[in-house]
Enzyme design. Sequence first.
Site, PDB file in Angstrom:
ATOM      1  N   GLU A  21       0.817  -1.217   0.000  1.00  0.00           N
ATOM      2  CA  GLU A  21       0.000   0.000   0.000  1.00  0.00           C
ATOM      3  C   GLU A  21       0.853   1.269   0.000  1.00  0.00           C
ATOM      4  O   GLU A  21       0.497   2.266  -0.636  1.00  0.00           O
ATOM      5  CB  GLU A  21      -0.936   0.005   1.213  1.00  0.00           C
ATOM      6  CG  GLU A  21      -2.013  -1.055   1.184  1.00  0.00           C
ATOM      7  CD  GLU A  21      -1.594  -2.366   1.849  1.00  0.00           C
ATOM      8  OE1 GLU A  21      -2.472  -3.178   2.181  1.00  0.00           O
ATOM      9  OE2 GLU A  21      -0.367  -2.565   2.054  1.00  0.00           O
ATOM     10  N   LEU A  22       1.981   1.254   0.728  1.00  0.00           N
ATOM     11  CA  LEU A  22       2.838   2.439   0.755  1.00  0.00           C
ATOM     12  C   LEU A  22       3.427   2.712  -0.621  1.00  0.00           C
ATOM     13  O   LEU A  22       3.483   3.862  -1.074  1.00  0.00           O
ATOM     14  CB  LEU A  22       3.951   2.272   1.790  1.00  0.00           C
ATOM     15  CG  LEU A  22       4.958   3.420   1.887  1.00  0.00           C
ATOM     16  CD1 LEU A  22       4.264   4.742   2.205  1.00  0.00           C
ATOM     17  CD2 LEU A  22       6.042   3.120   2.923  1.00  0.00           C
ATOM     18  N   LYS A  23       3.884   1.667  -1.284  1.00  0.00           N
ATOM     19  CA  LYS A  23       4.422   1.824  -2.644  1.00  0.00           C
ATOM     20  C   LYS A  23       3.396   2.491  -3.552  1.00  0.00           C
ATOM     21  O   LYS A  23       3.709   3.457  -4.275  1.00  0.00           O
ATOM     22  CB  LYS A  23       4.803   0.447  -3.205  1.00  0.00           C
ATOM     23  CG  LYS A  23       5.159   0.431  -4.684  1.00  0.00           C
ATOM     24  CD  LYS A  23       5.338  -1.003  -5.172  1.00  0.00           C
ATOM     25  CE  LYS A  23       5.548  -1.050  -6.679  1.00  0.00           C
ATOM     26  NZ  LYS A  23       6.828  -0.466  -7.104  1.00  0.00           N
ATOM     27  N   SER A 432      18.717  -3.459 -18.448  1.00  0.00           N
ATOM     28  CA  SER A 432      17.267  -3.448 -18.569  1.00  0.00           C
ATOM     29  C   SER A 432      16.775  -2.153 -19.193  1.00  0.00           C
ATOM     30  O   SER A 432      17.396  -1.098 -19.066  1.00  0.00           O
ATOM     31  CB  SER A 432      16.624  -3.630 -17.195  1.00  0.00           C
ATOM     32  OG  SER A 432      16.974  -2.571 -16.330  1.00  0.00           O
ATOM     33  N   GLU A 483      15.796  -7.009 -21.496  1.00  0.00           N
ATOM     34  CA  GLU A 483      15.360  -7.897 -20.412  1.00  0.00           C
ATOM     35  C   GLU A 483      13.839  -7.888 -20.205  1.00  0.00           C
ATOM     36  O   GLU A 483      13.351  -7.998 -19.080  1.00  0.00           O
ATOM     37  CB  GLU A 483      16.084  -7.541 -19.108  1.00  0.00           C
ATOM     38  CG  GLU A 483      17.587  -7.615 -19.244  1.00  0.00           C
ATOM     39  CD  GLU A 483      18.335  -7.256 -17.974  1.00  0.00           C
ATOM     40  OE1 GLU A 483      17.704  -7.162 -16.901  1.00  0.00           O
ATOM     41  OE2 GLU A 483      19.558  -7.059 -18.050  1.00  0.00           O
ATOM     42  N   ARG A 514      10.550   1.198  -4.091  1.00  0.00           N
ATOM     43  CA  ARG A 514      11.156   0.054  -4.776  1.00  0.00           C
ATOM     44  C   ARG A 514      11.116  -1.166  -3.870  1.00  0.00           C
ATOM     45  O   ARG A 514      11.657  -1.157  -2.755  1.00  0.00           O
ATOM     46  CB  ARG A 514      12.593   0.386  -5.164  1.00  0.00           C
ATOM     47  CG  ARG A 514      13.417  -0.769  -5.674  1.00  0.00           C
ATOM     48  CD  ARG A 514      12.981  -1.249  -7.022  1.00  0.00           C
ATOM     49  NE  ARG A 514      13.928  -2.217  -7.564  1.00  0.00           N
ATOM     50  CZ  ARG A 514      13.615  -3.164  -8.439  1.00  0.00           C
ATOM     51  NH1 ARG A 514      12.380  -3.267  -8.871  1.00  0.00           N
ATOM     52  NH2 ARG A 514      14.524  -3.987  -8.894  1.00  0.00           N
ATOM     53  N   TRP A 560      20.933 -10.947  -2.812  1.00  0.00           N
ATOM     54  CA  TRP A 560      19.548 -10.536  -2.978  1.00  0.00           C
ATOM     55  C   TRP A 560      18.578 -11.703  -2.862  1.00  0.00           C
ATOM     56  O   TRP A 560      17.439 -11.633  -3.319  1.00  0.00           O
ATOM     57  CB  TRP A 560      19.380  -9.789  -4.294  1.00  0.00           C
ATOM     58  CG  TRP A 560      20.141  -8.494  -4.290  1.00  0.00           C
ATOM     59  CD1 TRP A 560      20.809  -7.933  -3.230  1.00  0.00           C
ATOM     60  CD2 TRP A 560      20.315  -7.597  -5.382  1.00  0.00           C
ATOM     61  NE1 TRP A 560      21.384  -6.751  -3.596  1.00  0.00           N
ATOM     62  CE2 TRP A 560      21.110  -6.513  -4.910  1.00  0.00           C
ATOM     63  CE3 TRP A 560      19.898  -7.591  -6.706  1.00  0.00           C
ATOM     64  CZ2 TRP A 560      21.485  -5.449  -5.715  1.00  0.00           C
ATOM     65  CZ3 TRP A 560      20.260  -6.527  -7.521  1.00  0.00           C
ATOM     66  CH2 TRP A 560      21.042  -5.479  -7.025  1.00  0.00           C
ATOM     67  N   GLU A 664      28.276   3.003 -10.405  1.00  0.00           N
ATOM     68  CA  GLU A 664      27.473   4.187 -10.073  1.00  0.00           C
ATOM     69  C   GLU A 664      28.416   5.334  -9.749  1.00  0.00           C
ATOM     70  O   GLU A 664      29.360   5.175  -8.981  1.00  0.00           O
ATOM     71  CB  GLU A 664      26.585   3.874  -8.865  1.00  0.00           C
ATOM     72  CG  GLU A 664      25.820   5.072  -8.333  1.00  0.00           C
ATOM     73  CD  GLU A 664      26.608   5.890  -7.327  1.00  0.00           C
ATOM     74  OE1 GLU A 664      26.422   7.119  -7.311  1.00  0.00           O
ATOM     75  OE2 GLU A 664      27.413   5.312  -6.579  1.00  0.00           O
ATOM     76  N   HIS A 692      17.968   6.572 -10.704  1.00  0.00           N
ATOM     77  CA  HIS A 692      17.050   6.452  -9.572  1.00  0.00           C
ATOM     78  C   HIS A 692      16.322   7.760  -9.285  1.00  0.00           C
ATOM     79  O   HIS A 692      15.536   7.832  -8.346  1.00  0.00           O
ATOM     80  CB  HIS A 692      17.798   5.970  -8.329  1.00  0.00           C
ATOM     81  CG  HIS A 692      18.230   4.543  -8.435  1.00  0.00           C
ATOM     82  ND1 HIS A 692      19.418   4.180  -9.024  1.00  0.00           N
ATOM     83  CD2 HIS A 692      17.632   3.391  -8.067  1.00  0.00           C
ATOM     84  CE1 HIS A 692      19.537   2.862  -8.996  1.00  0.00           C
ATOM     85  NE2 HIS A 692      18.465   2.365  -8.426  1.00  0.00           N
TER      86      HIS A 692
END
Length: 752
Positions: A21-23, A432, A483, A514, A560, A664, A692
């Site tokens: 819900e927050l997303k 991607s 991708e 994210r 991950w 980065e 980002h």
Amino acid sequence: MTAPFPKATIEGYPRIGANRELKRALESYWAGRIDADTFRSTTRALRIDNYNHLRDLGLTEDYAIPADVAYYDQVLETGLTVGLIPGGTDLDEEFALARGNAERVPLEMTKWFDTNYHYLVPEIAADQDITPAPERVLRLVAEAREAGHTVRPYLVGPVTLIALSKPAEWSLLDKLTDAYAAVFAALKEAGVEWVQVAEPALVADLSTPDAELAKFTEQAWSKLLGEENRPSVYLTTPYGATREGLTTLAKLAPEALHVDLSPWTLDEDSGYPERVRAQVAEHAPETTLVAGLIDGRNVWAANLRLKAEILQKLGAEHVSTSTSLQHVPHTLNAEKNLPVDVANWLSFADEKISEIQALVAGEENATEAFARSDRAVRTRAESERTHNADVEARVNALPAGAVQRQPEFAERNKVQEEQLGLPALPTTTIGSFPQTPEIRKARADHKAGELTDEQYTEALKTEIKNVIELQEEIGLDVLVHGEAERNDMVQYFAELLDGFVVTENGWVQSYGSRCTRPPIVVGDVSRPAPMTVEWAKYAQSLSEKPVKGMLTGPVTILAWSFKRDDVPLSLSADQIGVALADEVRDLEEAGIQVIQIDEPALRELLPLRADDRPAYLDWAVRAFRLVALEAKPETQIHTHLCYSEFGQIIDAVAGLDADVTSIEAARSKMELLEDIDETFHSEIGPGVWDIHSPRVPSQEEIVGLIKAALENVPSERLWVNPDCGLKTRGYAEVEPSLRNLVAARDEVAAGL
């Protein structure tokens, strides 16, 4: 009289919502689909629902529920609350700091200790003002109280906040401590009896030496704890053992002290519980000792008998999680397709609360919970899922120690230059491209059986063709297939490798809106069939330019994922490394000349203590090298790293022996390149576009970054690329940004 500290508690709870819900609220607000009032009411409802849910799970004591909430990030939220980061309570200012806007770039973002969570790095100066804004936490307290909950406000501590800032400006500590004291006083006046303050900097070797950190800890906390107008303080030390700081913490004698007693901590120092008990008994006998026994970072069901033994060694009655539960999914109840045997071995956030309650109750009062724990431990150890004799034999046959691709870089580099014929400052992307609504719908329809395999394949091929044509039209030099077939850069491989299981709803926040669904490594890993070859082969057939084969590296797949705790991480890394080596061989046979092995998480798994790091870097580098070990000299191997303190692992990154390394660098304005020296032999692509942020960087801005990069990297070794993959961006941002990137490269290259 202050309320007693609760016997059963947690350090934090997933804040994204069981259904993200927050997303959805964040992305709706950013897109302008809802206004600020709707956003605030929606997120308030989510917080109250979480409090209600936690009470229903049994956290019924006053202050058992932490209000560890944040719209975007807990470091940013604390920085705004205490005034180290200017911005007060303005919602749009907070999101501008987090994401940037047309007028400003966002704060730098990097990994939160050794987790896959990202925090925003405060940018501070010795002469800055610090004006606290306690209304941020007062509002949380008031809304919870109105809903019938007595919650525990949460702040990152002053020592950790400065230690993680850029620069770590310790001259601000007294001023910052005064700001915390003002926030504490406001909480006290609002009737708050307990506040939770996290100081994870005390468990890690950061840029500030331990002795200085201990001095700063004593400086700040002796003052704060000496204040009369404050709530009782629950001081927490998640993510590891405090080691040298233990005596300092005990002498400070906060009203309650948390210690991390997870497997991560106990593996490195099995005498830790006894030492904690002795130090607290000597220096702070009135302090409530809280045992962080339930692992907040992994999903395996707790061995309650082992945990009960540790609790007895500690001499404590209060039990919590080792860290916030923000690092694990909400509940197993949302999983309908996990294998039954595997599901019995697992424990997500809600289930971990039940484990805490069982430990507080004791075996005689929680016999069923202890019996379930016994079954989980036994059946997992006996399961055929965990061991594969063929995999074990193959890994055992590998050479011991370091492995080295042949020939060495200089010779490979000459062959690759002739083979690829790339221009000066070659351009590429990280892998991607945007996952369009059409692709997401096609994936969902295929999963639901509404698209046949053939129809789904055609939809993906159409998207790949569009991506290739767009890159050629823009003028990029080394292309990617975009991708489109991948739901996630790790989960995609986990679904195709043996030894993993994946969840349907196991979402975990990575940063902001994210979220990821980490797979679970349940056993020995192997590759039953090629995973990427047909897509790469198809994409290459559409262009004369080289198209990169795209693989996620073994360390990142592990980082991950939820990892096994019954074998060394190095063993799982070797297994994944040889599985991916088979994929490299098949890509070469399919005519792919450039292969990228992504390792964005190499820094993430770096142990928090310096003396543990060499062993980790040895096996991490080895696992990467195993993937490319048999690659042909003419195959150009790329790797990619992002959102890391690059300088800390510069030797290891050089040791990967990639032909091209992209990192980065946009948010940090190329300062990472200052660590490049003669030992770093690969070509290098520092990111010139921070993907980002929703900003579209101008040609002029990118020209400036390329020129800054050239101050440390010679032109013949420099590539031009974005910071990371473009999956999270839309084409409205991607197309103009890539056009500016190519135009900027052309402008700089013309002046070489």
